[in-house]
Write a protein that holds these residues in place. Sequence first.
Motif, PDB file in Angstrom:
ATOM      1  N   GLY A  32     -34.844  11.196 -38.568  1.00  0.00           N
ATOM      2  CA  GLY A  32     -36.182  11.596 -38.157  1.00  0.00           C
ATOM      3  C   GLY A  32     -36.162  12.760 -37.188  1.00  0.00           C
ATOM      4  N   VAL A  33     -37.195  13.612 -37.255  1.00  0.00           N
ATOM      5  CA  VAL A  33     -37.383  14.708 -36.312  1.00  0.00           C
ATOM      6  C   VAL A  33     -38.880  14.880 -36.099  1.00  0.00           C
ATOM      7  CG1 VAL A  33     -37.205  16.399 -38.201  1.00  0.00           C
ATOM      8  CG2 VAL A  33     -37.012  17.158 -35.829  1.00  0.00           C
ATOM      9  N   LEU A  34     -39.272  15.011 -34.836  1.00  0.00           N
ATOM     10  CA  LEU A  34     -40.684  15.177 -34.481  1.00  0.00           C
ATOM     11  C   LEU A  34     -40.948  16.631 -34.138  1.00  0.00           C
ATOM     12  CD1 LEU A  34     -43.438  13.756 -33.811  1.00  0.00           C
ATOM     13  CD2 LEU A  34     -42.669  13.773 -31.426  1.00  0.00           C
ATOM     14  N   GLY A  35     -41.966  17.211 -34.769  1.00  0.00           N
ATOM     15  CA  GLY A  35     -42.360  18.577 -34.477  1.00  0.00           C
ATOM     16  C   GLY A  35     -43.610  18.609 -33.605  1.00  0.00           C
ATOM     17  N   MET A  36     -43.501  19.262 -32.435  1.00  0.00           N
ATOM     18  CA  MET A  36     -44.650  19.496 -31.559  1.00  0.00           C
ATOM     19  C   MET A  36     -45.216  20.888 -31.866  1.00  0.00           C
ATOM     20  SD  MET A  36     -42.839  18.279 -28.005  1.00  0.00           S
ATOM     21  CE  MET A  36     -44.164  18.952 -26.990  1.00  0.00           C
ATOM     22  N   THR A  91     -34.458  13.817 -32.977  1.00  0.00           N
ATOM     23  CA  THR A  91     -34.658  15.162 -32.446  1.00  0.00           C
ATOM     24  C   THR A  91     -36.145  15.467 -32.263  1.00  0.00           C
ATOM     25  OG1 THR A  91     -32.603  16.032 -33.396  1.00  0.00           O
ATOM     26  CG2 THR A  91     -34.333  17.632 -32.910  1.00  0.00           C
ATOM     27  N   ILE A  92     -36.444  16.206 -31.196  1.00  0.00           N
ATOM     28  CA  ILE A  92     -37.795  16.715 -30.960  1.00  0.00           C
ATOM     29  C   ILE A  92     -37.719  18.236 -30.929  1.00  0.00           C
ATOM     30  CG2 ILE A  92     -39.771  16.789 -29.394  1.00  0.00           C
ATOM     31  CD1 ILE A  92     -38.917  14.101 -28.298  1.00  0.00           C
ATOM     32  N   SER A  93     -38.574  18.889 -31.708  1.00  0.00           N
ATOM     33  CA  SER A  93     -38.611  20.345 -31.770  1.00  0.00           C
ATOM     34  C   SER A  93     -40.005  20.823 -31.387  1.00  0.00           C
ATOM     35  CB  SER A  93     -38.258  20.833 -33.183  1.00  0.00           C
ATOM     36  OG  SER A  93     -38.316  22.229 -33.266  1.00  0.00           O
ATOM     37  N   ASN A  94     -40.072  21.761 -30.456  1.00  0.00           N
ATOM     38  CA  ASN A  94     -41.367  22.226 -29.946  1.00  0.00           C
ATOM     39  C   ASN A  94     -41.652  23.646 -30.417  1.00  0.00           C
ATOM     40  OD1 ASN A  94     -43.724  22.683 -28.587  1.00  0.00           O
ATOM     41  ND2 ASN A  94     -42.851  22.614 -26.541  1.00  0.00           N
ATOM     42  N   PHE A 137     -44.497  18.636 -20.314  1.00  0.00           N
ATOM     43  CA  PHE A 137     -44.990  17.726 -21.353  1.00  0.00           C
ATOM     44  C   PHE A 137     -43.847  17.010 -22.077  1.00  0.00           C
ATOM     45  CE2 PHE A 137     -48.578  20.864 -21.341  1.00  0.00           C
ATOM     46  CZ  PHE A 137     -49.536  19.994 -20.855  1.00  0.00           C
ATOM     47  N   MET A 138     -42.649  17.638 -22.113  1.00  0.00           N
ATOM     48  CA  MET A 138     -41.583  17.103 -22.956  1.00  0.00           C
ATOM     49  C   MET A 138     -41.152  15.702 -22.528  1.00  0.00           C
ATOM     50  SD  MET A 138     -39.811  17.618 -25.632  1.00  0.00           S
ATOM     51  CE  MET A 138     -39.851  19.373 -25.978  1.00  0.00           C
ATOM     52  N   SER A 139     -41.155  15.410 -21.239  1.00  0.00           N
ATOM     53  CA  SER A 139     -40.725  14.077 -20.805  1.00  0.00           C
ATOM     54  C   SER A 139     -41.672  13.000 -21.326  1.00  0.00           C
ATOM     55  CB  SER A 139     -40.632  14.018 -19.282  1.00  0.00           C
ATOM     56  OG  SER A 139     -41.853  14.393 -18.678  1.00  0.00           O
ATOM     57  N   PHE A 140     -42.979  13.299 -21.392  1.00  0.00           N
ATOM     58  CA  PHE A 140     -43.925  12.332 -21.959  1.00  0.00           C
ATOM     59  C   PHE A 140     -43.637  12.103 -23.443  1.00  0.00           C
ATOM     60  CE2 PHE A 140     -46.333  13.937 -18.289  1.00  0.00           C
ATOM     61  CZ  PHE A 140     -46.798  12.764 -17.738  1.00  0.00           C
ATOM     62  N   GLY A 180     -32.234  14.476 -29.039  1.00  0.00           N
ATOM     63  CA  GLY A 180     -31.950  15.901 -29.067  1.00  0.00           C
ATOM     64  C   GLY A 180     -33.220  16.700 -28.845  1.00  0.00           C
ATOM     65  N   VAL A 181     -33.136  17.687 -27.985  1.00  0.00           N
ATOM     66  CA  VAL A 181     -34.284  18.545 -27.684  1.00  0.00           C
ATOM     67  C   VAL A 181     -33.929  19.966 -28.123  1.00  0.00           C
ATOM     68  CG1 VAL A 181     -35.802  19.422 -25.878  1.00  0.00           C
ATOM     69  CG2 VAL A 181     -34.934  17.082 -25.738  1.00  0.00           C
ATOM     70  N   ALA A 182     -34.585  20.453 -29.173  1.00  0.00           N
ATOM     71  CA  ALA A 182     -34.257  21.761 -29.731  1.00  0.00           C
ATOM     72  C   ALA A 182     -34.604  22.867 -28.740  1.00  0.00           C
ATOM     73  CB  ALA A 182     -35.003  21.975 -31.042  1.00  0.00           C
ATOM     74  N   VAL A 183     -33.659  23.790 -28.540  1.00  0.00           N
ATOM     75  CA  VAL A 183     -33.827  24.903 -27.605  1.00  0.00           C
ATOM     76  C   VAL A 183     -33.501  26.192 -28.336  1.00  0.00           C
ATOM     77  CG1 VAL A 183     -33.018  25.965 -25.459  1.00  0.00           C
ATOM     78  CG2 VAL A 183     -33.196  23.472 -25.629  1.00  0.00           C
ATOM     79  N   GLY A 184     -34.397  27.159 -28.284  1.00  0.00           N
ATOM     80  CA  GLY A 184     -34.162  28.450 -28.908  1.00  0.00           C
ATOM     81  C   GLY A 184     -33.367  29.359 -27.986  1.00  0.00           C
ATOM     82  N   THR A 185     -32.334  30.019 -28.526  1.00  0.00           N
ATOM     83  CA  THR A 185     -31.546  30.990 -27.762  1.00  0.00           C
ATOM     84  C   THR A 185     -31.523  32.302 -28.542  1.00  0.00           C
ATOM     85  OG1 THR A 185     -29.398  30.531 -28.812  1.00  0.00           O
ATOM     86  CG2 THR A 185     -30.081  29.088 -27.002  1.00  0.00           C
TER      87      THR A 185
END
Length: 510
Positions: A449-453, A427-430, A339-342, A375-380
């Motif tokens: 700006g940052v978009l939250g999914m 940034t996009i954060s899922n 879904f992230m690419s869309f 930027g695509v937020a990634v949890g580690t």
Amino acid sequence: MTDIIVPTLGESVSEATVGTWLKKAGDAVSKDEVIVELETDKVSVEVAAPEDGVLSEIVAAEGETVGIGALLGKVGAGDGAAAAPAPAEETSEAPKEEAAAPAASSGSGDTVDVEVPAMGESVSEGTLSSWLKQPGDTISKDDILVEIETDKVAVEVPSPVDGVLSEVLVAEGETVSIGTVIARVSGGEGGAAAPAAAPAASAPAPTTSAPAAAPSGGAPVSPSVRRIAAENGVNPADIPGSGKGGRATKGDALAYLEKKPTEAPAMSSSSGIPRATGPREERVKMTRLRQTIARRLKEAQDTAAMLTTFNDVDMTNIMEMRKAYKDNFEKRHGVKLGFMSFFVKAVVNALQEIPAVNAEIDGTDVIYKNYYDIGVAVGTEKGLVVPVVRDCDALSLAGIEASIGEYGRKARDGQLTMQDMQGGTFTISNGGVYGSMMSTPILNPPQSGVLGMHRIEQRPVAINGEVVIRPMMYLALSYDHRIVDGKEAVTFLVRVKEALENPERMLLGV
């Protein structure tokens, strides 16, 4: 005669205070031996001798403020005779350790220094997190000796040669700068290993053992330790030192205060002084990554006029398109269709219409960016990182998915670099991957700006006068109200919603 000058101190740092001279005028010094400490508003910087010789002159006294490139002192040529008086003049343990260093290489006559490597753009220091080898261990070239943790990435330091790890110079938990010598490797096998016991015995607990450290006594006191001692009313000479030459580190000072709650009264953590822990509490030092996350999130709240607007999106069409083409997509491009690419494509379309959301404030100016690095937020395991997918307006869905997949792999393996995470414009954060229904994402400065999914949830909605069940997702846009008006923020989020609900129009550009 060689000048000792103030080195580069880090991004946006232009001056420092001379903290402690570890050598006196007339003392013999060796190349790369630390002779003076400088203190900036955030870190202490060690300045080493540029060559072997004698410290002939001290120009900047302790307590003076100096700028980058300023003259601190001078080193003149010297010979073996000049070094002889040093042990008699010094009362601290530092000369003993310096004398022990050559012994490590006496077995083979060939000792190689292990230095802190370059750790990425604008990164000048890190924390030595863990030694993977111990003094006396036989090692091969490129074996990983130690891990150093910076603000965002972990750096592995390999052995430069085959041989034996003869000496460890920096303890775990200490802060090190680029170029600092942290260990020595003796070449060859067998005989080279024997001398390792001498430096291990003379070096005060170089691995981690703080309880085994002796009081620092007459060893030089760093500015950070002196400040902590003064704030808590303790004698810095009483703090056991685990650093080089018996010197107390900042970690030693904090550990000492923790063990003496009666002498160091408990205080709130907001005061900046550690409080005493209770019987069912455990104190664990924050990683540098977590410290950076905390600092940047607080900066975002303090500097931006942050607001959040919400909307929801019907995911039916995207889910059906993905179901119909995901197998062929993976066979054709070698990556899975997620879904992230869309979402990335929808965001780029909206940013092109509302450029303020892709801009940043610089003083009294606004910088508009005509490129789209998302930027695509990634949890580690160590915390949240935000790698950046470059030029998303020019990438296909497959290109975006491939980039995100590669960053995910690098994040899991701890291989993300500073370059991977710099320069994003949005940034996009899922949070949906963790089950979040709705949240308020925080800006990633200097972005606006940052978009939250969020999670996809089957919910009843009214369509054409009828109530139907649809897969719905809440969207949240947090934005900097100093640069983005409410109308622009709402319009941006509506455009993202429209693009996701009509993916054919988005991909066809109609």
